[in-house]
Design an enzyme around this catalytic site. Structure first.
Site, PDB file in Angstrom:
ATOM      1  N   SER A  97       0.820  -1.220   0.000  1.00  0.00           N
ATOM      2  CA  SER A  97       0.000   0.000   0.000  1.00  0.00           C
ATOM      3  C   SER A  97       0.851   1.266   0.000  1.00  0.00           C
ATOM      4  CB  SER A  97      -0.957  -0.003   1.193  1.00  0.00           C
ATOM      5  OG  SER A  97      -0.233  -0.016   2.419  1.00  0.00           O
ATOM      6  N   ASP A 108       1.480  -0.054   8.426  1.00  0.00           N
ATOM      7  CA  ASP A 108       2.855  -0.548   8.358  1.00  0.00           C
ATOM      8  C   ASP A 108       3.401  -0.352   6.943  1.00  0.00           C
ATOM      9  OD1 ASP A 108       1.511  -2.425   6.898  1.00  0.00           O
ATOM     10  OD2 ASP A 108       2.162  -4.154   8.054  1.00  0.00           O
ATOM     11  N   ASP A 110       5.482  -2.401   4.005  1.00  0.00           N
ATOM     12  CA  ASP A 110       6.056  -3.645   3.495  1.00  0.00           C
ATOM     13  C   ASP A 110       7.343  -3.302   2.763  1.00  0.00           C
ATOM     14  OD1 ASP A 110       3.916  -5.363   4.342  1.00  0.00           O
ATOM     15  OD2 ASP A 110       2.712  -4.529   2.718  1.00  0.00           O
ATOM     16  N   ASP A 162       7.535  -4.596   7.965  1.00  0.00           N
ATOM     17  CA  ASP A 162       7.655  -6.007   7.589  1.00  0.00           C
ATOM     18  C   ASP A 162       8.759  -6.082   6.550  1.00  0.00           C
ATOM     19  OD1 ASP A 162       5.593  -6.568   9.266  1.00  0.00           O
ATOM     20  OD2 ASP A 162       4.154  -7.136   7.717  1.00  0.00           O
ATOM     21  N   LYS A 223     -10.680   0.215  -0.362  1.00  0.00           N
ATOM     22  CA  LYS A 223     -10.070  -0.364   0.828  1.00  0.00           C
ATOM     23  C   LYS A 223     -10.869  -0.005   2.080  1.00  0.00           C
ATOM     24  CE  LYS A 223      -5.582   0.157   1.281  1.00  0.00           C
ATOM     25  NZ  LYS A 223      -4.946  -1.160   1.564  1.00  0.00           N
ATOM     26  N   TYR A 232     -12.452  -7.407   4.084  1.00  0.00           N
ATOM     27  CA  TYR A 232     -11.039  -7.125   3.826  1.00  0.00           C
ATOM     28  C   TYR A 232     -10.218  -8.046   4.705  1.00  0.00           C
ATOM     29  CZ  TYR A 232      -6.867  -4.285   2.834  1.00  0.00           C
ATOM     30  OH  TYR A 232      -5.629  -3.846   2.415  1.00  0.00           O
TER      31      TYR A 232
END
Length: 592
Positions: A97, A108, A110, A162, A223, A232
């Site tokens: 995202s 968070d 990625d 992450d 979203k 979701y």
């Protein structure tokens, strides 16, 4: 922005597997509605301030410096001259995202650590882990080396990260390294390919949309809408972020010049009419002969059973929605239908955008429920146990579909226990059931012992296999009628249990008594607990309904089954669904 924006020039290049349904551009009213839509999103935390965005960029920059420092030190430790180690590089890539430009406040990031060929995964989970462990900015460090995509999770200066790892077959990885070339995957191990796939898919999605700004605002809306409507969650059998992104990208291809307000309405229309299981493809799949498995139902029998295939656009192509079941597909289609009606009211001036983001009342839709309880002996154990049970709930839904259950709808949000002192060691999920008793069943009885026992055995075997089982971990599957759910819901949510006969999905008259009785398998730990007695789910007293499965003896567990890989395949997919636009363009658009 949108209120004063001018209509963009029409796109001339077609993207996607088919020609656009409509190339009509934005009109003044469309831009006004889009401006209103953007304002509606702001109270929901869909946008970050400039300061928050800069903080994220600073965190990524510092993390990138750490990675380069680690790679240099590791290279020197492997007897590489320091002058050469200075130039081997290494880089952090963002994906998901954040890379798409649609992340929320507090989301968070990625990230992917790309290293040259002499840096190994073993180095990553040893020396790099040791390096970040001593950083003052790092908290909540949790390495997961045995995951399908091995990852290190941590919080860096207030931002959750992450971080996955991939090594390329290159001597150096410089600041301008491009990951789009599929030949970079040659001779890489599957874990590195899966780690690289996140970045490659994200970048390819952005390349396949005609207007990135329109795509981003529409995806932010979808979203938020999906989260509010309880659909979701990839792990629960609905869709995750990348799947929703690909669906929005496909709609943008079909309406390349439409404003986000129009794209939102077309989104619900297109995927309500979509002829599943025809796949959604953003581009024609390619096979580069590298031997990696790709999604292709012509050659892979397992792929033929996927009910809602959405295929990633980067090689090796995979189905991002293999967790979707018949029940979760029906639930999503029902939400497409209701939201399409709301959108039409908004475009007609009969409602505002706030209405489309109102959560539905899940509890009033069904009369029958299974309450799934996961509890453990400590807060630390509960975190692990809850995550494991959640990852397996979709198997219970699939098992229930094989009985006289025409729809099993799990609400992805878990509820904490209302018992004092148990809030952090016990949680519940609710599964609404639509019951259709089979012909010839005149007793009004429905046996759900088999699917429930099969589910608890799956959870138990998985817990043993990955070595997370601890004494005190329990699963309770408890049948309840809607009016009996008060003991599980906070007082301020009791209003959700009021009957709404006009909107209820479950309109089949309930049998007087629904009873489940069966002897437990002697191979299951649950059987040892029950000491040969029967497990019952009934509409009588609460104690008689409760089926508590305490897995305290791992010695009696049957060996875990081999994992079934649902994403194998060999060659390219060359056909896509024909899309219909029922109101404006009734003809079908066939795929090449």
């Amino acid at each position: 922005m949108w209120a004063n924006a001018k209509a963009a020039p029409n796109q001339t290049k077609n993207l996607g597997m088919t020609a656009p349904i409509s190339t009509a551009g934005c009109e003044g009213r469309d831009l006004e509605l889009t401006a209103e839509l953007e304002e509606t999103l702001k109270p929901h935390g869909c946008f970050e301030t400039e300061e928050e965005l800069n903080h994220r960029m600073d965190v990524l920059s510092r993390l990138n410096d750490l990675v380069r420092k680690w790679i240099k030190e590791t290279s020197v430790s492997k007897n590489m001259p320091e002058s050469m180690a200075e130039n081997v590089g290494g880089k952090i890539f963002a994906y998901g995202s954040y890379r798409l430009g649609v992340h929320n406040k507090g989301a968070d990031i990625d990230t992917l650590c790309v290293a040259p060929r002499h840096i190994l995964r073993e180095d990553y989970f040893s020396t790099f882990l040791d390096m970040i462990r001593i950083q003052d900015e790092v908290t909540d460090l949790r390495p997961v080396p045995d995951a399908f995509v091995p990852v290190i999770k941590f919080c860096f200066d207030g931002i959750d990260i992450d971080l996955v790892f991939a090594r390329l077959a290159l001597k150096e990885v410089d600041d301008h390294q491009d990951l789009s070339d599929p030949m970079l995957l040659k001779n890489l191990d599957p874990k590195c390919v899966r780690s690289l796939n996140g970045c490659r898919v994200t970048d390819e999605i952005l390349k396949q949309v005609p207007n990135v700004e329109h795509f981003r605002l529409t995806l932010r809306c979808i979203k938020l809408w999906a989260k509010k409507h309880g659909i979701y969650s990839n792990v629960m059998g609905f869709l995750g972020g990348v799947s929703w992104a690909m669906l929005v990208a496909r709609v943008c291809q079909l309406y390349p010049n439409a404003a986000p307000s129009t794209l939102l309405q077309k989104f619900f229309l297109v995927f309500l009419k979509w002829q599943w299981p025809q796949p959604v493809l953003l581009k024609k799949p390619e096979d580069f002969g590298l031997g990696f498995p790709v999604w292709d139902p012509r050659y892979n029998v397992a792929d033929r059973f996927h009910v809602m295939p959405i295929i990633t656009p980067a090689y090796p192509q995979q189905n991002s929605t293999f967790n979707v079941s018949n029940s979760t597909l029906k639930v999503m289609q029902a939400e497409f239908q209701s939201s399409l009606t709301v959108c039409e009211d908004i475009l007609a001036g009969k409602a505002t955008w706030e209405k489309i983001f109102e959560p539905p009342n899940f509890f009033c839709k069904y009369r029958h429920f299974i309450v799934l309880e996961a509890s453990s002996g400590s807060e630390e154990d509960q975190l692990t146990w809850e995550g494991l049970v959640e990852s397996k709930v979709r198997h219970l839904v699939a098992n229930l579909e094989r009985e006289a259950i025409s729809l099993a709808h799990v609400w992805p949000k878990s509820y904490r226990s209302l018992i004092d002192g148990c809030e952090k060691v016990c949680c519940y999920w609710f599964i609404g059931l639509k019951v259709e008793l089979k012909e010839g069943n005149s007793s009004g009885q429905l046996d759900l012992t088999t699917p429930i026992k099969a589910f608890t055995d799956i959870v138990m075997r998985s817990a043993i296999q990955i070595n997370v089982w601890k004494t005190g971990m329990k699963i309770v599957a408890d049948y309840k009628k809607r009016k009996e759910l008060k003991e599980y819901l906070p007082h301020d949510e009791h209003w959700k249990l009021k009957s709404d006969r006009n909107k209820s999905i479950e309109k089949v008259p309930a049998p007087a008594t629904t009873t489940v009785t069966a002897a437990l398998s002697p191979n299951s730990a649950a059987a040892l607990l029950a000491e040969g007695t029967a497990a019952k789910l009934t509409t009588q007293t609460s104690e008689e309904r409760k089926r508590s499965l305490s897995m305290m003896d791992t010695e009696a567990a049957t060996p875990p089954p081999k994992k079934c890989n649902l994403e194998n395949g060999e060659n390219e997919v060359t056909e896509e669904v024909a899309e219909t636009e029922a109101t404006e363009n009734p003809q079908e658009n066939g795929a090449a």
